[in-house]
Design a protein around this motif. Structure first.
Motif, mmCIF file in Angstrom:
data_model
loop_
_atom_site.group_PDB
_atom_site.id
_atom_site.type_symbol
_atom_site.label_atom_id
_atom_site.label_comp_id
_atom_site.label_asym_id
_atom_site.label_seq_id
_atom_site.Cartn_x
_atom_site.Cartn_y
_atom_site.Cartn_z
ATOM 1 N N VAL A 100 36.064 33.932 68.745
ATOM 2 C CA VAL A 100 35.561 32.952 69.713
ATOM 3 C C VAL A 100 36.329 31.634 69.565
ATOM 4 C CG1 VAL A 100 33.541 31.590 70.386
ATOM 5 C CG2 VAL A 100 33.289 34.018 69.834
ATOM 6 N N VAL A 101 36.639 31.252 68.326
ATOM 7 C CA VAL A 101 37.411 30.028 68.089
ATOM 8 C C VAL A 101 38.769 30.113 68.776
ATOM 9 C CG1 VAL A 101 38.604 28.692 66.312
ATOM 10 C CG2 VAL A 101 36.239 29.395 65.957
ATOM 11 N N VAL A 102 39.431 31.254 68.691
ATOM 12 C CA VAL A 102 40.739 31.419 69.330
ATOM 13 C C VAL A 102 40.610 31.307 70.846
ATOM 14 C CG1 VAL A 102 42.622 33.040 69.735
ATOM 15 C CG2 VAL A 102 41.684 32.781 67.455
ATOM 16 N N VAL A 103 39.573 31.927 71.406
ATOM 17 C CA VAL A 103 39.380 31.859 72.857
ATOM 18 C C VAL A 103 39.121 30.417 73.294
ATOM 19 C CG1 VAL A 103 37.912 32.592 74.763
ATOM 20 C CG2 VAL A 103 38.570 34.243 73.002
ATOM 21 N N THR A 106 42.280 28.411 73.159
ATOM 22 C CA THR A 106 43.156 28.723 74.282
ATOM 23 C C THR A 106 42.676 28.063 75.570
ATOM 24 O OG1 THR A 106 43.643 30.858 73.242
ATOM 25 C CG2 THR A 106 44.228 30.599 75.562
ATOM 26 N N VAL A 107 41.356 28.088 75.788
ATOM 27 C CA VAL A 107 40.800 27.461 76.990
ATOM 28 C C VAL A 107 41.040 25.960 76.976
ATOM 29 C CG1 VAL A 107 38.667 26.965 78.232
ATOM 30 C CG2 VAL A 107 39.082 29.268 77.354
ATOM 31 N N LEU A 108 40.841 25.321 75.821
ATOM 32 C CA LEU A 108 41.100 23.879 75.722
ATOM 33 C C LEU A 108 42.570 23.564 75.992
ATOM 34 C CD1 LEU A 108 38.953 22.844 72.607
ATOM 35 C CD2 LEU A 108 38.436 22.476 75.030
ATOM 36 N N SER A 109 43.451 24.454 75.552
ATOM 37 C CA SER A 109 44.877 24.230 75.784
ATOM 38 C C SER A 109 45.233 24.284 77.263
ATOM 39 C CB SER A 109 45.699 25.282 75.026
ATOM 40 O OG SER A 109 45.406 25.266 73.642
ATOM 41 N N CYS A 110 44.393 24.933 78.068
ATOM 42 C CA CYS A 110 44.666 25.056 79.499
ATOM 43 C C CYS A 110 44.117 23.888 80.313
ATOM 44 C CB CYS A 110 44.061 26.367 80.023
ATOM 45 S SG CYS A 110 44.771 27.848 79.275
ATOM 46 N N ILE A 111 43.357 22.993 79.679
ATOM 47 C CA ILE A 111 42.776 21.854 80.386
ATOM 48 C C ILE A 111 43.786 20.702 80.401
ATOM 49 C CG2 ILE A 111 40.878 20.196 80.420
ATOM 50 C CD1 ILE A 111 39.168 22.262 78.997
ATOM 51 N N PRO A 112 44.088 20.134 81.571
ATOM 52 C CA PRO A 112 45.143 19.111 81.654
ATOM 53 C C PRO A 112 44.947 17.911 80.739
ATOM 54 C CG PRO A 112 44.561 19.885 83.854
ATOM 55 C CD PRO A 112 43.580 20.507 82.907
ATOM 56 N N PHE A 160 49.081 36.695 66.674
ATOM 57 C CA PHE A 160 49.597 36.094 67.910
ATOM 58 C C PHE A 160 49.578 34.565 67.836
ATOM 59 C CE2 PHE A 160 48.321 34.329 72.107
ATOM 60 C CZ PHE A 160 49.540 34.472 72.745
ATOM 61 N N VAL A 161 48.466 33.996 67.410
ATOM 62 C CA VAL A 161 48.338 32.535 67.379
ATOM 63 C C VAL A 161 49.310 31.921 66.382
ATOM 64 C CG1 VAL A 161 46.781 30.653 66.734
ATOM 65 C CG2 VAL A 161 45.969 32.481 68.215
ATOM 66 N N TYR A 336 43.644 44.528 76.008
ATOM 67 C CA TYR A 336 44.965 43.929 76.212
ATOM 68 C C TYR A 336 45.103 43.411 77.641
ATOM 69 C CZ TYR A 336 47.226 45.173 71.794
ATOM 70 O OH TYR A 336 47.605 45.234 70.476
ATOM 71 N N PHE A 337 44.610 44.176 78.590
ATOM 72 C CA PHE A 337 44.714 43.774 79.992
ATOM 73 C C PHE A 337 43.987 42.459 80.246
ATOM 74 C CE2 PHE A 337 42.795 43.691 84.235
ATOM 75 C CZ PHE A 337 43.927 43.733 85.027
ATOM 76 N N VAL A 338 42.806 42.295 79.668
ATOM 77 C CA VAL A 338 42.030 41.068 79.885
ATOM 78 C C VAL A 338 42.811 39.853 79.400
ATOM 79 C CG1 VAL A 338 39.968 39.810 79.163
ATOM 80 C CG2 VAL A 338 39.785 42.195 79.867
ATOM 81 N N PHE A 339 43.369 39.938 78.202
ATOM 82 C CA PHE A 339 44.091 38.790 77.651
ATOM 83 C C PHE A 339 45.401 38.547 78.410
ATOM 84 C CE2 PHE A 339 41.286 39.541 74.065
ATOM 85 C CZ PHE A 339 41.040 38.263 73.603
ATOM 86 N N VAL A 340 46.153 39.605 78.665
ATOM 87 C CA VAL A 340 47.459 39.448 79.307
ATOM 88 C C VAL A 340 47.304 39.016 80.757
ATOM 89 C CG1 VAL A 340 49.506 40.697 80.052
ATOM 90 C CG2 VAL A 340 48.621 41.033 77.749
ATOM 91 N N PHE A 341 46.352 39.610 81.476
ATOM 92 C CA PHE A 341 46.145 39.238 82.875
ATOM 93 C C PHE A 341 45.673 37.789 82.987
ATOM 94 C CE2 PHE A 341 43.674 39.106 86.847
ATOM 95 C CZ PHE A 341 44.636 39.562 87.729
ATOM 96 N N SER A 342 44.838 37.359 82.052
ATOM 97 C CA SER A 342 44.385 35.960 82.064
ATOM 98 C C SER A 342 45.557 35.012 81.854
ATOM 99 C CB SER A 342 43.330 35.745 80.976
ATOM 100 O OG SER A 342 42.205 36.578 81.178
ATOM 101 N N LEU A 343 46.455 35.355 80.906
ATOM 102 C CA LEU A 343 47.634 34.517 80.681
ATOM 103 C C LEU A 343 48.535 34.478 81.918
ATOM 104 C CD1 LEU A 343 48.696 35.484 77.031
ATOM 105 C CD2 LEU A 343 47.899 33.254 77.811
#
Length: 359
Positions: A100-103, A106-112, A160-161, A336-343
């Motif tokens: 959950v911490v990694v997710v 990642t979400v915080l990194s996507c916020i401008p 990955f991280v 894998y699809f969920v993570f890759v498609f989201s990216l």
């Protein structure tokens, strides 16, 4: 008298479909045949995966073997092995919280609002440190869990991280060294980058995991996991360095010359003028490199790590679920699809936001 030319109306959706797929009798026959095959395959897949599938564990493996569809009962029965691997059962909440911490990171990194060097470094540094503390333990009353017991999705995300965290700054350094005005620096860096890029990742992982300890003293060897991460980061940085260098070449040289004329120092020109525009130019390829790196984490199974693919093998390879390997691999592919498609979707959003695709 001035003549007014009226443009023909734009074709409707049905007219557009007719022109593209049913323009001639042969094209209509081929289109209908392909459509029939697609509908047939979609129905067979849906019937296997949903309508005739077994979802509960009440009947056991025998109920799955008697059914005509998929056996999702293996996921319900073995999901802990897939997600957590060899991690101790009573401590698996820590592995889940680390994911959950990694997710969240990642979400915080996507916020401008976090798109500054200092803030993004703080988010990734703090997130990785928290992930490591949760997984490793030994502090704050958490039981110690060695890296040899890590596995499943948490280990995949950790590799990955840390690969991106180590490899991305290294890629920027390599890109800057390769465009150095000193020939011996630029040529040596280019030789290193091209040498790493010419090797398959699996050979680099094998070298760092197995061969490197024979060439290093005992105190410098470290744990095998961190050697593999270092090799993966080196491979990532070699490819990303060329992506960053390509982005730099897309920045007009006049801008850097103007910055020099204004008296800006080297690191001011790099940090405020060159790199921001270079990263903007290199964004699509960078997102693609992140996607590739996430998928390549599955290769660590070759050097003996219990990541999510190896955990999936253990989920069906022991006990009475040996027949349900297709369902296990389909479930892992979905993860894998969920993570890759989201990216990839986030990368497309950034391209639209920054109008990169129009340049």
């Amino acid at each position: 008298m001035e003549m007014v030319v009226v443009a023909p109306p734009a074709p409707g959706r049905l007219e557009d479909l007719r022109r593209r797929f049913f323009a001639t009798p042969l094209q209509a026959v081929l289109s209908l045949a392909c459509l029939t095959i697609m509908v047939f395959l979609a129905w067979k897949l849906l019937n296997w995966a949903v309508f005739s599938a077994v979802f509960t564990t009440s009947g056991g493996p025998e109920a799955c073997q008697a059914a005509a569809g998929a056996c999702w009962s293996v996921i319900a029965a073995r999901w802990r092995i897939i997600f957590f691997g060899l991690y101790p059962y009573e401590e698996q909440w820590r592995s889940a919280l680390a994911c959950v911490v990694v997710v969240v990171m990642t979400v915080l990194s996507c916020i401008p609002v976090f798109w500054t060097g200092r803030r993004i470094a703080l988010v990734w540094g703090a997130g990785t440190a928290l992930f490591y503390v949760l997984m490793k333990g030994g502090v704050l009353g958490l039981a110690h869990v060695g890296e040899e017991a890590w596995g499943g999705l948490a280990l995949t995300l950790f590799i990955f991280v840390t690969t991106c965290l180590v490899g991305f700054p290294l890629a920027i350094c390599l890109a800057l060294l390769r465009r150095s005005e000193l020939p011996w620096i630029s040529r040596t860096t280019g030789l290193i980058i091209d040498g790493v890029r010419s090797l398959p990742l699996i050979s680099i992982l094998f070298t760092f995991a197995v061969v490197l300890p024979f060439a290093l003293p005992q105190w410098l060897q470290g744990d095998k996991l961190y050697r593999v991460i270092l090799g993966s980061a080196l491979f990532f940085s070699a490819y990303q360095a060329e992506i960053v260098r390509g982005g730099m070449q897309g920045v007009p040289t006049g801008q850097e010359e103007a910055a020099m004329a204004l008296g800006m120092r080297y690191w001011q020109r790099i940090g405020r003028i060159l790199l921001p525009q270079a990263m903007r130019n290199a964004l699509p390829a960078t997102i693609n490199q992140f996607v590739i790196s996430f998928k390549e984490t599955s290769l660590v199974i070759i050097v003996g790590f219990f990541e999510i693919l190896a955990s999936g093998n253990a989920a069906y390879g022991t006990g009475e679920w040996r027949f349900a390997y297709v369902e296990v691999y389909a479930f892992i592919a979905f993860i894998y699809f969920v993570f890759v498609f989201s990216l990839s979707r986030y990368g497309a959003f950034l391209e639209r936001r920054m109008s990169i695709s129009e340049r």
